[in-house]
Design an enzyme around this catalytic site. Structure first.
Site, PDB file in Angstrom:
ATOM      1  CG  HIS A 321      -2.211  -0.771   0.966  1.00 50.83           C
ATOM      2  ND1 HIS A 321      -2.305  -2.125   1.168  1.00 50.83           N
ATOM      3  CD2 HIS A 321      -3.429  -0.372   0.520  1.00 50.83           C
ATOM      4  CE1 HIS A 321      -3.529  -2.533   0.865  1.00 50.83           C
ATOM      5  NE2 HIS A 321      -4.226  -1.498   0.472  1.00 50.83           N
ATOM      6  N   GLY A 322       2.070   1.213   0.421  1.00 52.03           N
ATOM      7  CA  GLY A 322       2.870   2.425   0.365  1.00 52.03           C
ATOM      8  C   GLY A 322       4.202   2.301   1.063  1.00 52.03           C
TER       9      GLY A 322
END
Length: 471
Positions: A321-322
């Site tokens: 996700h990041g």
């Protein structure tokens, strides 16, 4: 880089549809590939070359992998490993290099300059799609793609290119070759597209404006009620934003004859975190289950190995996700809870009333969104502290104003998160089943009215990109 594709879509999509339905069938994939690359180039003028290079690389790796599979002493596994390494290296360089350098500098005291590179939009999604093709090809689950046009169409198909759902090639393999468009699919696609637009423009953006105003306040002095109001707004924003994009993608896909998998199944109705992740971002959960959890052994080698596999999957899910510690902690947060549910919590929950199970699930989900919503882990943890009174009070006049001003909005969004709207629509359609002309007229008026309302909101609103564009 700004990718405000909603206004662009209103004149881009009709142009694609006109050309698509005018050309002969043998050219339809060519039209989709060309327009998909143009769509991406409009938002990513430089990185469209990266996408084209990725398509060519994985197409050639697929041909090589298939040749090695046909040889008695073939090196198919070597080619598969090479393909995974190259794709992950591509994703890792653009998404995680600066994160790695920042932490290396912090740990060692070095001052290695960060690279001035922007994250190519959608790279996490189209990289995972390409990898799933090569893994499925190695397993023998799909046939090799001999046409680079068909393979390029699969990777770059513009409806789901930017933020999913993650479509495995087995889901659309037949439709890439011999799909047949029809009125029913086109009609249902238009309705699904308008529903997605309404979710994004009418609900997600409205909730997002409230979240922005609350999150901009001083967390150190924020009353608990204000913090919960803001977090509830973000909870609804991320659901209607992401599920709205998925609805749009699925709807546009149907207009062109594709049937993409569903990505959401009313996740806020879940009564455990295990159930929540069967309902939220289904395509990502499926991807990690098929290509990470099961290859690691799944639940086939005893409980300790199963728990280890779960933790690995959720660590990777957070990292996907990041490139930030808050996403790592977010993934591990869910991993630990899922492990506890696997060990004993699910058995405890089964003995509780349904409403308590639902409260348990939503409180944990909302706490996870507090970690997810901020760029830094420390800010997310401070916000969680405010939720439990660390800001110094339970409520103030601003809290009561925000609650009164947004209560109707919260009720509407809560109802919209359930199956009630679909049930009411199905009931009304059943009543009009014998009056098809009237039913068609009502549906047309509803779709056109919804579209007009969305356009009005979009013209009046400021730019507000989809949250999952950053992944």
């Amino acid at each position: 880089m700004v990718f405000s594709e909603l206004p662009f879509m209103f004149y881009f999509l009709p142009a694609v549809l006109i050309v698509y339905f005018l050309v002969p069938r043998r050219l339809k994939n060519v039209v989709l590939l060309v327009f998909s690359l143009l769509f991406y180039a409009w938002g990513e003028p430089v990185y469209v070359l990266l996408m084209m290079g990725s398509i060519l690389m994985d197409y050639l790796l697929g041909l090589w992998l298939e040749r090695e599979k046909q040889r008695p002493q073939g090196r198919a596994k070597m080619v598969l490993v090479l393909s995974v390494v190259l794709n992950l290296a591509l994703l890792g360089f653009f998404k995680y290099t600066n994160f790695f350098l920042e932490n290396l500098n912090h740990l060692t005291g070095l001052s290695i300059p960060l690279l001035n590179i922007e994250l190519p939009i959608g790279i996490s999604f189209y990289t995972f799609q390409a990898m799933s093709y090569l893994i499925d090809l190695y397993r023998g689950d799909v046939q090799v793609q001999k046409s680079i046009v068909s393979f390029g169409t699969y990777v770059s198909l513009f409806p789901q290119l930017i933020a999913g759902p993650i479509v495995r090639i087995r889901d659309v393999e037949r439709e890439l070759k011999e799909r047949r468009e029809n009125y029913d699919d086109f009609s249902s696609g238009v309705k699904r597209l308008v529903i997605g637009l309404a979710k994004k423009l009418l609900l997600a953006n409205t909730a997002g404006a409230l979240w922005e105003s609350v999150s901009a306040m001083d967390i150190a002095s924020m009353p608990a009620l204000t913090a919960w109001i803001g977090l509830l707004a973000f909870t609804f924003q991320i659901y209607f934003d992401f599920s709205g994009y998925s609805d749009m993608a699925i709807g546009m896909g149907r207009m062109f004859g594709f049937h993409f998998p569903e990505n959401f199944n009313y996740p806020y109705l879940a009564k455990s975190i295990t159930e929540f992740w069967r309902r939220w971002h289904i395509s990502l959960s499926t991807w990690f289950r098929e290509y990470v959890y099961i290859p690691l052994g799944g639940n086939r080698h005893g409980l300790p190995r199963q728990l280890r596999n779960l933790l690995v999957v959720w660590l990777l899910t957070g990292i996907w996700h990041g490139a930030s510690w808050n996403f790592v902690v977010w993934g591990l947060f869910f991993g630990v809870i899922l492990i506890l549910e696997k060990l004993f919590l699910l058995r405890v929950l089964e003995k509780l009333p349904a409403v308590l199970r639902h409260v348990y699930t939503m409180v944990l989900v909302m706490l996870s969104w507090a970690i997810f919503a901020f760029d830094s882990l420390s800010a997310g943890l401070r916000y969680i502290g405010a939720l439990f009174g660390a800001g110094g009070g339970l409520w103030d006049s601003t809290s009561l104003y925000l609650l009164a001003a947004n209560l109707v909005l919260f009720v509407i969004m809560a109802i919209g998160s359930t199956q009630l709207p679909c049930r009411v629509t199905a009931f009304a359609a059943g009543k009009l089943e014998r009056r098809q002309g009237l039913l068609g007229a009502v549906e047309t008026v509803a779709v056109v009215g919804g579209l007009v309302l969305c356009v009005a909101f979009m013209v009046d609103a400021t730019f507000n990109p989809f949250l999952y564009f950053r992944f």
